[in-house]
Scaffold this motif. Structure first.
Motif, mmCIF file in Angstrom:
data_model
loop_
_atom_site.group_PDB
_atom_site.id
_atom_site.type_symbol
_atom_site.label_atom_id
_atom_site.label_comp_id
_atom_site.label_asym_id
_atom_site.label_seq_id
_atom_site.Cartn_x
_atom_site.Cartn_y
_atom_site.Cartn_z
ATOM 1 N N LEU A 131 45.595 25.976 51.700
ATOM 2 C CA LEU A 131 46.845 26.431 52.326
ATOM 3 C C LEU A 131 47.051 27.919 52.087
ATOM 4 C CD1 LEU A 131 49.534 25.870 53.757
ATOM 5 C CD2 LEU A 131 50.494 25.224 51.535
ATOM 6 N N TYR A 132 46.782 28.357 50.876
ATOM 7 C CA TYR A 132 46.924 29.767 50.507
ATOM 8 C C TYR A 132 45.983 30.641 51.331
ATOM 9 C CZ TYR A 132 47.378 33.686 47.162
ATOM 10 O OH TYR A 132 47.609 34.895 46.552
ATOM 11 N N THR A 133 44.749 30.168 51.513
ATOM 12 C CA THR A 133 43.755 30.924 52.277
ATOM 13 C C THR A 133 44.144 31.013 53.745
ATOM 14 O OG1 THR A 133 41.983 30.222 50.774
ATOM 15 C CG2 THR A 133 41.324 31.041 52.938
ATOM 16 N N VAL A 134 44.511 29.870 54.337
ATOM 17 C CA VAL A 134 44.854 29.857 55.761
ATOM 18 C C VAL A 134 46.068 30.727 56.044
ATOM 19 C CG1 VAL A 134 45.662 28.404 57.663
ATOM 20 C CG2 VAL A 134 43.820 27.601 56.174
ATOM 21 N N SER A 135 47.095 30.607 55.208
ATOM 22 C CA SER A 135 48.308 31.404 55.427
ATOM 23 C C SER A 135 48.046 32.891 55.219
ATOM 24 C CB SER A 135 49.432 30.925 54.506
ATOM 25 O OG SER A 135 49.084 31.078 53.147
ATOM 26 N N GLY A 136 47.252 33.225 54.209
ATOM 27 C CA GLY A 136 46.947 34.633 53.945
ATOM 28 C C GLY A 136 46.102 35.259 55.032
ATOM 29 N N CYS A 163 46.511 43.330 54.740
ATOM 30 C CA CYS A 163 45.111 43.259 54.288
ATOM 31 C C CYS A 163 45.008 43.477 52.780
ATOM 32 C CB CYS A 163 44.266 44.275 55.043
ATOM 33 S SG CYS A 163 44.029 43.844 56.800
ATOM 34 N N LEU A 164 45.832 44.356 52.241
ATOM 35 C CA LEU A 164 45.859 44.542 50.786
ATOM 36 C C LEU A 164 46.376 43.296 50.080
ATOM 37 C CD1 LEU A 164 47.135 48.158 49.926
ATOM 38 C CD2 LEU A 164 45.024 47.067 49.150
ATOM 39 N N PHE A 165 47.390 42.668 50.662
ATOM 40 C CA PHE A 165 47.946 41.425 50.122
ATOM 41 C C PHE A 165 46.846 40.354 50.052
ATOM 42 C CE2 PHE A 165 52.298 39.037 50.402
ATOM 43 C CZ PHE A 165 52.035 38.434 49.172
ATOM 44 N N LEU A 166 46.069 40.245 51.138
ATOM 45 C CA LEU A 166 44.982 39.275 51.185
ATOM 46 C C LEU A 166 43.888 39.638 50.180
ATOM 47 C CD1 LEU A 166 43.835 36.768 52.603
ATOM 48 C CD2 LEU A 166 42.783 38.306 54.280
ATOM 49 N N PHE A 167 43.576 40.920 50.063
ATOM 50 C CA PHE A 167 42.561 41.362 49.110
ATOM 51 C C PHE A 167 43.006 41.091 47.677
ATOM 52 C CE2 PHE A 167 40.375 44.901 46.747
ATOM 53 C CZ PHE A 167 39.107 44.351 46.826
ATOM 54 N N SER A 168 44.295 41.300 47.409
ATOM 55 C CA SER A 168 44.832 40.996 46.086
ATOM 56 C C SER A 168 44.689 39.510 45.774
ATOM 57 C CB SER A 168 46.307 41.411 46.014
ATOM 58 O OG SER A 168 46.863 41.091 44.759
ATOM 59 N N ALA A 169 44.930 38.671 46.799
ATOM 60 C CA ALA A 169 44.772 37.223 46.626
ATOM 61 C C ALA A 169 43.318 36.873 46.313
ATOM 62 C CB ALA A 169 45.230 36.503 47.886
ATOM 63 N N PHE A 170 42.390 37.556 46.973
ATOM 64 C CA PHE A 170 40.965 37.336 46.719
ATOM 65 C C PHE A 170 40.598 37.723 45.284
ATOM 66 C CE2 PHE A 170 36.681 39.378 46.809
ATOM 67 C CZ PHE A 170 35.932 38.210 46.892
ATOM 68 N N LEU A 171 41.099 38.868 44.829
ATOM 69 C CA LEU A 171 40.837 39.295 43.452
ATOM 70 C C LEU A 171 41.454 38.324 42.450
ATOM 71 C CD1 LEU A 171 41.441 43.170 43.701
ATOM 72 C CD2 LEU A 171 39.265 41.940 43.744
ATOM 73 N N PHE A 172 42.650 37.825 42.767
ATOM 74 C CA PHE A 172 43.302 36.839 41.904
ATOM 75 C C PHE A 172 42.455 35.570 41.791
ATOM 76 C CE2 PHE A 172 46.048 33.061 41.613
ATOM 77 C CZ PHE A 172 46.675 33.302 40.392
ATOM 78 N N ALA A 173 41.901 35.135 42.934
ATOM 79 C CA ALA A 173 41.061 33.941 42.927
ATOM 80 C C ALA A 173 39.799 34.167 42.091
ATOM 81 C CB ALA A 173 40.688 33.561 44.364
ATOM 82 N N LEU A 174 39.217 35.344 42.212
ATOM 83 C CA LEU A 174 38.041 35.663 41.390
ATOM 84 C C LEU A 174 38.391 35.621 39.904
ATOM 85 C CD1 LEU A 174 36.333 38.650 43.259
ATOM 86 C CD2 LEU A 174 35.553 36.278 43.143
ATOM 87 N N GLU A 175 39.545 36.175 39.574
ATOM 88 C CA GLU A 175 39.974 36.204 38.179
ATOM 89 C C GLU A 175 40.228 34.800 37.643
ATOM 90 O OE1 GLU A 175 43.609 38.075 35.461
ATOM 91 O OE2 GLU A 175 43.903 37.605 37.583
ATOM 92 N N GLN A 176 40.877 33.968 38.453
ATOM 93 C CA GLN A 176 41.298 32.654 37.993
ATOM 94 C C GLN A 176 40.177 31.621 38.010
ATOM 95 O OE1 GLN A 176 44.580 31.583 36.923
ATOM 96 N NE2 GLN A 176 44.764 33.797 36.725
ATOM 97 N N ALA A 195 50.523 46.501 48.188
ATOM 98 C CA ALA A 195 50.795 45.725 49.401
ATOM 99 C C ALA A 195 52.293 45.533 49.608
ATOM 100 C CB ALA A 195 50.090 44.371 49.320
ATOM 101 N N GLN A 196 52.990 45.172 48.554
ATOM 102 C CA GLN A 196 54.422 44.916 48.671
ATOM 103 C C GLN A 196 55.192 46.190 49.009
ATOM 104 O OE1 GLN A 196 54.559 41.987 49.109
ATOM 105 N NE2 GLN A 196 54.952 40.699 47.349
ATOM 106 N N SER A 197 54.788 47.302 48.432
ATOM 107 C CA SER A 197 55.499 48.556 48.706
ATOM 108 C C SER A 197 55.254 49.006 50.148
ATOM 109 C CB SER A 197 55.065 49.646 47.725
ATOM 110 O OG SER A 197 53.680 49.917 47.831
#
Length: 206
Positions: A131-136, A163-176, A195-197
């Motif tokens: 769900l996180y991947t599809v929505s992102g 795109c930064l938001f999605l990249f951050s999610a990818f880095l988070f997944a790598l970390e976790q 991304a948020q700013s």
């Protein structure tokens, strides 16, 4: 200007508190995003169809952040998935011409590949991760669609933010889920706050 300064101070405090002052770590991240929420509420002339979904998305991110810091990853990802969908609504309201279909095909193909590479490590997180991947990916695609349709400051900020938001999610997944990498937490946070700013800035300059 004060709220932007407050955001920067909270971000600096959060980065400095990683692995050190737990109370400051917990307080500073939601405070930083709440500063952006107040900016979207007070410093824009954007139409409600764009302003309110972004504002709600930021609020959902605050809740998601708290659950992630509380190690409730599935719930946290759920709130972030909802935030992605709110951003999709905001970006979709800006589309005024036919869809360029090769763009979603490219984004969803890349998202599918990344998800399948992560899948062996997800275990109970497989469905929340999907769900996180599809929505992102949807968020990044629609923002990029807006950017292709009309090259403006708003569309540019929105596209880069998504795109930064999605990249951050990818880095988070790598970390976790893949054992992390050098300075992983710092990279996740820097891309996330950037991304948020930028997302907030797209509302302000509308």
């Amino acid at each position: 200007m004060f709220l932007w300064f407050a955001f920067a101070v909270f971000v600096a405090c959060h980065l400095a508190a990683v692995g050190r002052a737990k109370w400051l770590y917990w307080l500073s991240k939601p405070a930083a995003i709440l500063a952006l929420v107040f900016i979207t509420l007070t410093q824009t002339e954007a139409p409600g169809s764009y302003q309110w979904p972004i504002t709600i998305a930021l609020l959902l991110c605050v809740v998601g952040d708290l659950f992630l810091m509380w190690s409730r990853t599935r719930i946290g990802l759920g709130f972030f998935s909802l935030a992605h969908l709110c951003c999709c609504m905001a970006f979709w309201s800006e589309i005024g011409s036919p869809i360029v279909w090769w763009l979603p095909a490219l984004f969803y193909a890349a998202g599918t590949l990344v998800y399948l590479l992560m899948l062996p490590n997800l275990h109970k997180m497989a469905w929340p991760g999907l769900l996180y991947t599809v929505s992102g990916v949807s968020m990044a695609w629609i923002a990029s669609e807006v950017g292709l349709e009309a090259v403006t400051l708003v569309s540019g900020l929105a596209s880069v933010a998504a795109c930064l938001f999605l990249f951050s999610a990818f880095l988070f997944a790598l970390e976790q889920f893949r054992g992390g990498f050098s300075h992983a937490r710092s990279w996740v946070l820097l891309t996330y706050f950037s991304a948020q700013s930028l997302l907030t800035a797209s509302v302000v300059v509308y």
